[in-house]
Motif scaffolding. Structure first.
Motif, PDB file in Angstrom:
ATOM      1  N   VAL A 195       1.418 -42.461   4.158  1.00  0.00           N
ATOM      2  CA  VAL A 195       0.862 -43.631   4.833  1.00  0.00           C
ATOM      3  C   VAL A 195      -0.261 -44.218   3.977  1.00  0.00           C
ATOM      4  O   VAL A 195      -1.228 -43.528   3.649  1.00  0.00           O
ATOM      5  CB  VAL A 195       0.328 -43.259   6.232  1.00  0.00           C
ATOM      6  N   ASP A 196      -0.103 -45.485   3.605  1.00  0.00           N
ATOM      7  CA  ASP A 196      -1.080 -46.166   2.759  1.00  0.00           C
ATOM      8  C   ASP A 196      -2.168 -46.762   3.654  1.00  0.00           C
ATOM      9  O   ASP A 196      -2.194 -47.961   3.937  1.00  0.00           O
ATOM     10  CB  ASP A 196      -0.380 -47.250   1.941  1.00  0.00           C
ATOM     11  N   ASP A 197      -3.086 -45.894   4.104  1.00  0.00           N
ATOM     12  CA  ASP A 197      -4.139 -46.300   5.028  1.00  0.00           C
ATOM     13  C   ASP A 197      -5.458 -45.707   4.546  1.00  0.00           C
ATOM     14  O   ASP A 197      -5.612 -44.478   4.481  1.00  0.00           O
ATOM     15  CB  ASP A 197      -3.815 -45.819   6.444  1.00  0.00           C
ATOM     16  N   PHE A 198      -6.411 -46.562   4.214  1.00  0.00           N
ATOM     17  CA  PHE A 198      -7.697 -46.129   3.664  1.00  0.00           C
ATOM     18  C   PHE A 198      -8.439 -45.200   4.610  1.00  0.00           C
ATOM     19  O   PHE A 198      -9.180 -44.307   4.167  1.00  0.00           O
ATOM     20  CB  PHE A 198      -8.546 -47.374   3.364  1.00  0.00           C
ATOM     21  N   TYR A 199      -8.285 -45.361   5.913  1.00  0.00           N
ATOM     22  CA  TYR A 199      -9.106 -44.654   6.897  1.00  0.00           C
ATOM     23  C   TYR A 199      -8.593 -43.258   7.246  1.00  0.00           C
ATOM     24  O   TYR A 199      -9.233 -42.547   8.008  1.00  0.00           O
ATOM     25  CB  TYR A 199      -9.215 -45.497   8.174  1.00  0.00           C
ATOM     26  N   LEU A 200      -7.454 -42.860   6.704  1.00  0.00           N
ATOM     27  CA  LEU A 200      -6.884 -41.552   7.013  1.00  0.00           C
ATOM     28  C   LEU A 200      -7.281 -40.525   5.959  1.00  0.00           C
ATOM     29  O   LEU A 200      -7.798 -40.852   4.886  1.00  0.00           O
ATOM     30  CB  LEU A 200      -5.361 -41.658   7.110  1.00  0.00           C
ATOM     31  N   ASN A 201      -7.008 -39.255   6.270  1.00  0.00           N
ATOM     32  CA  ASN A 201      -7.280 -38.145   5.355  1.00  0.00           C
ATOM     33  C   ASN A 201      -6.077 -37.206   5.378  1.00  0.00           C
ATOM     34  O   ASN A 201      -5.950 -36.360   6.262  1.00  0.00           O
ATOM     35  CB  ASN A 201      -8.555 -37.406   5.782  1.00  0.00           C
ATOM     36  N   LEU A 202      -5.197 -37.369   4.384  1.00  0.00           N
ATOM     37  CA  LEU A 202      -3.876 -36.752   4.435  1.00  0.00           C
ATOM     38  C   LEU A 202      -3.638 -35.688   3.368  1.00  0.00           C
ATOM     39  O   LEU A 202      -2.488 -35.282   3.161  1.00  0.00           O
ATOM     40  CB  LEU A 202      -2.797 -37.843   4.309  1.00  0.00           C
ATOM     41  N   LEU A 203      -4.686 -35.188   2.702  1.00  0.00           N
ATOM     42  CA  LEU A 203      -4.504 -34.217   1.620  1.00  0.00           C
ATOM     43  C   LEU A 203      -5.627 -33.193   1.671  1.00  0.00           C
ATOM     44  O   LEU A 203      -6.790 -33.551   1.825  1.00  0.00           O
ATOM     45  CB  LEU A 203      -4.499 -34.943   0.269  1.00  0.00           C
ATOM     46  N   ASP A 204      -5.264 -31.898   1.538  1.00  0.00           N
ATOM     47  CA  ASP A 204      -6.276 -30.844   1.485  1.00  0.00           C
ATOM     48  C   ASP A 204      -5.709 -29.628   0.768  1.00  0.00           C
ATOM     49  O   ASP A 204      -4.512 -29.339   0.857  1.00  0.00           O
ATOM     50  CB  ASP A 204      -6.737 -30.465   2.895  1.00  0.00           C
ATOM     51  N   TRP A 205      -6.585 -28.927   0.035  1.00  0.00           N
ATOM     52  CA  TRP A 205      -6.203 -27.748  -0.745  1.00  0.00           C
ATOM     53  C   TRP A 205      -6.969 -26.559  -0.187  1.00  0.00           C
ATOM     54  O   TRP A 205      -8.191 -26.512  -0.248  1.00  0.00           O
ATOM     55  CB  TRP A 205      -6.548 -27.967  -2.212  1.00  0.00           C
ATOM     56  N   GLY A 206      -6.233 -25.569   0.338  1.00  0.00           N
ATOM     57  CA  GLY A 206      -6.859 -24.441   1.011  1.00  0.00           C
ATOM     58  C   GLY A 206      -7.303 -23.339   0.070  1.00  0.00           C
ATOM     59  O   GLY A 206      -6.921 -23.283  -1.103  1.00  0.00           O
ATOM     60  N   SER A 207      -8.105 -22.426   0.614  1.00  0.00           N
ATOM     61  CA  SER A 207      -8.639 -21.318  -0.185  1.00  0.00           C
ATOM     62  C   SER A 207      -7.562 -20.331  -0.606  1.00  0.00           C
ATOM     63  O   SER A 207      -7.774 -19.529  -1.522  1.00  0.00           O
ATOM     64  CB  SER A 207      -9.719 -20.586   0.612  1.00  0.00           C
ATOM     65  N   SER A 208      -6.394 -20.349   0.016  1.00  0.00           N
ATOM     66  CA  SER A 208      -5.282 -19.484  -0.386  1.00  0.00           C
ATOM     67  C   SER A 208      -4.414 -20.131  -1.465  1.00  0.00           C
ATOM     68  O   SER A 208      -3.318 -19.649  -1.752  1.00  0.00           O
ATOM     69  CB  SER A 208      -4.421 -19.130   0.826  1.00  0.00           C
ATOM     70  N   ASN A 209      -4.902 -21.226  -2.051  1.00  0.00           N
ATOM     71  CA  ASN A 209      -4.220 -21.927  -3.150  1.00  0.00           C
ATOM     72  C   ASN A 209      -2.929 -22.602  -2.695  1.00  0.00           C
ATOM     73  O   ASN A 209      -1.958 -22.684  -3.444  1.00  0.00           O
ATOM     74  CB  ASN A 209      -3.934 -20.981  -4.316  1.00  0.00           C
ATOM     75  N   THR A 268      -2.421 -38.204  11.060  1.00  0.00           N
ATOM     76  CA  THR A 268      -3.518 -39.052  10.578  1.00  0.00           C
ATOM     77  C   THR A 268      -4.610 -38.278   9.827  1.00  0.00           C
ATOM     78  O   THR A 268      -5.446 -38.892   9.168  1.00  0.00           O
ATOM     79  CB  THR A 268      -4.152 -39.808  11.751  1.00  0.00           C
ATOM     80  N   SER A 269      -4.609 -36.947   9.924  1.00  0.00           N
ATOM     81  CA  SER A 269      -5.600 -36.161   9.180  1.00  0.00           C
ATOM     82  C   SER A 269      -5.171 -34.698   9.158  1.00  0.00           C
ATOM     83  O   SER A 269      -4.507 -34.220  10.082  1.00  0.00           O
ATOM     84  CB  SER A 269      -6.999 -36.286   9.807  1.00  0.00           C
ATOM     85  N   ILE A 270      -5.549 -33.992   8.098  1.00  0.00           N
ATOM     86  CA  ILE A 270      -5.288 -32.559   7.981  1.00  0.00           C
ATOM     87  C   ILE A 270      -6.493 -31.899   7.325  1.00  0.00           C
ATOM     88  O   ILE A 270      -7.204 -32.512   6.519  1.00  0.00           O
ATOM     89  CB  ILE A 270      -4.010 -32.235   7.163  1.00  0.00           C
ATOM     90  N   SER A 271      -6.735 -30.624   7.666  1.00  0.00           N
ATOM     91  CA  SER A 271      -7.847 -29.889   7.062  1.00  0.00           C
ATOM     92  C   SER A 271      -7.616 -28.394   7.212  1.00  0.00           C
ATOM     93  O   SER A 271      -7.365 -27.902   8.320  1.00  0.00           O
ATOM     94  CB  SER A 271      -9.174 -30.288   7.715  1.00  0.00           C
ATOM     95  N   TRP A 272      -7.713 -27.669   6.085  1.00  0.00           N
ATOM     96  CA  TRP A 272      -7.580 -26.220   6.097  1.00  0.00           C
ATOM     97  C   TRP A 272      -8.841 -25.574   6.666  1.00  0.00           C
ATOM     98  O   TRP A 272      -9.960 -26.003   6.376  1.00  0.00           O
ATOM     99  CB  TRP A 272      -7.354 -25.675   4.697  1.00  0.00           C
ATOM    100  N   ALA A 273      -8.649 -24.515   7.449  1.00  0.00           N
ATOM    101  CA  ALA A 273      -9.770 -23.680   7.876  1.00  0.00           C
ATOM    102  C   ALA A 273     -10.261 -22.872   6.685  1.00  0.00           C
ATOM    103  O   ALA A 273      -9.536 -22.691   5.694  1.00  0.00           O
ATOM    104  CB  ALA A 273      -9.345 -22.756   9.015  1.00  0.00           C
ATOM    105  N   PRO A 274     -11.501 -22.358   6.734  1.00  0.00           N
ATOM    106  CA  PRO A 274     -12.022 -21.595   5.589  1.00  0.00           C
ATOM    107  C   PRO A 274     -11.192 -20.384   5.201  1.00  0.00           C
ATOM    108  O   PRO A 274     -11.213 -19.964   4.031  1.00  0.00           O
ATOM    109  CB  PRO A 274     -13.418 -21.172   6.070  1.00  0.00           C
ATOM    110  N   ASP A 275     -10.425 -19.807   6.145  1.00  0.00           N
ATOM    111  CA  ASP A 275      -9.630 -18.622   5.819  1.00  0.00           C
ATOM    112  C   ASP A 275      -8.384 -18.936   5.011  1.00  0.00           C
ATOM    113  O   ASP A 275      -7.721 -18.035   4.503  1.00  0.00           O
ATOM    114  CB  ASP A 275      -9.253 -17.858   7.095  1.00  0.00           C
ATOM    115  N   GLY A 276      -8.030 -20.200   4.861  1.00  0.00           N
ATOM    116  CA  GLY A 276      -6.862 -20.587   4.087  1.00  0.00           C
ATOM    117  C   GLY A 276      -5.537 -20.300   4.765  1.00  0.00           C
ATOM    118  O   GLY A 276      -4.485 -20.499   4.155  1.00  0.00           O
TER     119      GLY A 276
END
Length: 452
Positions: free
Chosen positions: A135-149, A183-191
């Motif tokens: 989705v080409d939307d400036f206001y979203l957050n669609l990428l994250d890299w977790g601590s488990s690689n 519309t958004s994704i985020s890894w927890a600290p445990d990966g």
């Protein structure tokens, strides 16, 4: 009557202690400023010979001399070391004079530091994957890299996981059209656990190891959830309704705080490394700093700082890893600036006009450098040296604005996703070993079926 002259004498002959320490001598052989020769060290016999008999043959070349006599003279001169060119030569050299100032300026402050070799920065991505239907939307957050690689990316209604250790791809979940897109994704600290914000205002918590939905948060927001940020077991969610909600994922009644300050959707949300301050940016051009300790003072709806310097939406936020109270923020298309803040005082330390929309920011964990991603016109990633903000490199390759960036657990690799439906990997922050030239770009399909 004698007191006056005595005082005057003392004043005339008194010295500055620092100057006195420079010129005093420990012994007769230390701190000599010139060499006075010793007459006993001179070879007067040789000097007399060179001034008289030794020069006769050279000054009177016409005087005949037999070959045997000339050969005998040469051998005698060599035996007696009389082939020297200097007449008044001393048998001993002048002693090396010690620098009287060296001991006073031997501090490391005055010693030149070794020059660090310039790091090689690859100008092209080391890997490119397809990211269809992002989705080409400036206001979203669609990428994250977790601590488990493991890298997570949301493509329309589906969340995919890419394991960087073996380049394998798997599908975590596909949301139905009534609740999607993601519309958004985020890894927890445990990966292992990952939060997913949806267009229908819900937030889901998934276990990536078992591909199992653990729980769903409902009713907190009225509109889509644009941003997510973890602080240990606290998940903060920012929505299009302008609210920020802190959720304790361990308890049934998960809502523990609600921050109200933004008048439009919250598109940027980041906890400080200490977990004490939360930065939020919104489409109302405002940047807020919230202090978690103020909750216990019945000030949950109060902010620590309300910053109005940006003139466009504030999405890009990054806390400095080597200075806990330093925050970098980036403004949208009509602002184009990266600003640096002292979050203890709320003062703006510096502002740099980048010339284009600032979509994301990342600090290096190994050097004092900052990476920014941009929109029109170059759609580039720019590496800056902090605090001078000298531009170190521009990384190009995307054909559309670079909306999202994520950093690998080791801090050396950066992934970027853009509206051109590509996911690119950059070795922008160096490598654990000596950096090598970047290999040719491998364009690989990003799909749930295979990743070659």
């Amino acid at each position: 009557m004698d007191a006056g002259p005595m005082n005057s004498f003392n004043k005339i002959h008194s010295r500055n202690p620092l100057q006195e320490r420079f010129h005093q001598r420990k012994s007769s052989r230390d701190n000599l400023d010139r060499f006075i020769p010793n007459r006993a060290a001179m070879d007067f016999d040789y000097a007399d010979y060179m001034l008289t008999d030794g020069r006769k043959g050279k000054e009177n070349p016409a005087v005949p001399c037999s070959p045997s006599r000339e050969a005998y003279r040469r051998q005698l001169a060599e035996a007696l070391n009389m082939n020297r060119t200097r007449i008044l030569a001393f048998k001993s050299k002048a002693p090396t004079v010690a620098d009287p100032f060296s001991k006073y300026f031997s501090s490391p402050v005055y010693q030149s530091k070794p020059v660090k070799p310039r790091r090689y920065i690859p100008q092209s991505s080391v890997r490119t994957l397809d990211a269809p239907e992002i989705v080409d939307d400036f206001y979203l957050n669609l990428l994250d890299w977790g601590s488990s690689n493991v890298l997570a990316i949301a493509l329309s209604n589906t969340v995919y996981l890419w394991d960087a250790s073996n380049s394998s791809t798997s599908e975590l979940v596909t949301i139905d059209d009534e609740n999607g897109p993601v519309t958004s994704i985020s890894w927890a600290p445990d990966g292992q656990h990952i939060a997913i914000g949806l267009n229908n205002s819900q937030v889901q918590i998934w276990d990536s190891a078992s591909n199992r939905l653990l729980r769903t948060f409902r009713g907190g927001h009225r509109l889509r959830v644009n941003s997510l940020a973890w602080n240990n077991y606290i998940l903060s969610t920012g929505g299009m309704d302008g609210k920020i909600i802190n959720n304790d994922v361990r308890v049934r009644e998960h809502v523990i705080d609600t921050y109200r300050g933004h008048q439009q959707e919250v598109c940027g949300l980041k906890w400080s490394p200490s977990g004490r301050q939360l930065a939020s940016g919104g489409n109302d051009n405002l940047l807020f700093i919230w202090d978690s300790s103020m909750t216990f003072a019945n000030s949950r709806n109060r902010w620590l700082h309300r910053l109005e310097d940006h003139t466009a939406a504030v999405k890009a936020l990054a806390w400095c890893p080597f200075q806990g109270n330093l925050l970098a923020s980036g403004g949208g298309g009509s602002d184009r600036c990266i600003k640096f803040w002292n979050t203890h005082t709320g003062s703006c330390l510096n502002s740099v006009d980048t010339g284009s929309q600032v979509c994301a920011l990342l600090w290096s964990r190994h050097e004092r450098e900052l990476l920014s991603s941009h929109g029109f016109t170059e759609n580039q990633l720019t590496l800056w040296k902090y605090p001078s903000m000298v531009k170190m490199a521009d990384l190009t390759g995307h054909a559309s604005r670079v909306l999202f960036m994520a950093q690998s657990p080791d801090g050396y690799t950066v992934a970027s996703a853009a509206g051109d439906e590509t996911l690119r990997f950059w070795k922008v922050f160096g490598a654990p070993e000596e950096a090598k030239p970047a290999p040719k770009t491998n364009h690989e399909p990003f799909s749930h079926l295979s990743l070659r």
